[in-house]
Design an enzyme around this catalytic site. Sequence first.
Site, mmCIF file in Angstrom:
data_model
loop_
_atom_site.group_PDB
_atom_site.id
_atom_site.type_symbol
_atom_site.label_atom_id
_atom_site.label_comp_id
_atom_site.label_asym_id
_atom_site.label_seq_id
_atom_site.Cartn_x
_atom_site.Cartn_y
_atom_site.Cartn_z
ATOM 1 N N HIS A 46 7.746 49.798 47.979
ATOM 2 C CA HIS A 46 7.726 48.426 48.483
ATOM 3 C C HIS A 46 6.336 48.135 49.043
ATOM 4 O O HIS A 46 5.641 49.038 49.533
ATOM 5 C CB HIS A 46 8.769 48.242 49.579
ATOM 6 C CG HIS A 46 10.173 48.269 49.079
ATOM 7 N ND1 HIS A 46 11.226 47.775 49.813
ATOM 8 C CD2 HIS A 46 10.714 48.728 47.923
ATOM 9 C CE1 HIS A 46 12.346 47.928 49.134
ATOM 10 N NE2 HIS A 46 12.064 48.518 47.978
ATOM 11 N N GLU A 48 5.282 46.783 51.779
ATOM 12 C CA GLU A 48 5.055 47.155 53.173
ATOM 13 C C GLU A 48 4.746 48.644 53.311
ATOM 14 O O GLU A 48 3.800 49.045 53.991
ATOM 15 C CB GLU A 48 6.282 46.851 54.047
ATOM 16 C CG GLU A 48 6.717 45.415 54.042
ATOM 17 C CD GLU A 48 7.824 45.135 53.029
ATOM 18 O OE1 GLU A 48 7.658 45.448 51.832
ATOM 19 O OE2 GLU A 48 8.847 44.572 53.449
ATOM 20 N N CYS A 76 13.132 44.834 54.381
ATOM 21 C CA CYS A 76 14.450 45.426 54.173
ATOM 22 C C CYS A 76 14.663 46.547 55.202
ATOM 23 O O CYS A 76 13.776 46.838 56.015
ATOM 24 C CB CYS A 76 14.544 45.994 52.760
ATOM 25 S SG CYS A 76 13.493 47.449 52.485
#
Length: 144
Positions: A46, A48, A76
């Site tokens: 992801h 991030e 998430c």
Amino acid sequence: MRDALALAVEAAGAGDVPVGAVVVADGRVVGRSANRTVRDQDPTAHAEALAMREAARTLGRWRLDDCTLYVTLEPCAMCAGALVLGRLRRVVFGAWDEKAGMVGSVGDLLRHPRLNHRPEVQGGLLAEESGAILTEFFRARRPA
């Protein structure tokens, strides 16, 4: 956040869910990434997490307690957990994620009172632009 939006567009062009993230320390970008789950065939790739990894390498330390993460979509559960573990000072995100967001939508891991670290949170920055990139990406993939 504009840099994160540009990274989201890059992710979409590569077939990944269009999310971009930038980590800033002392006014300079120390980490940046787009989602790479499809390109890398890695469910943990992801934006991030990848931006935080780059920031840690750039700064030479795992504690990112003087850093701010700018990301185009509400993190998430996995990314929220990583943000807590990385001790980020602040998290700023664009679009809310009503299906998987863990910074207020589905749950709120970043501000859970039992955790030892709780970053400052600001949601909704450039939310319309962030949401539009996601909407267009998924619209193009769904049959009419």
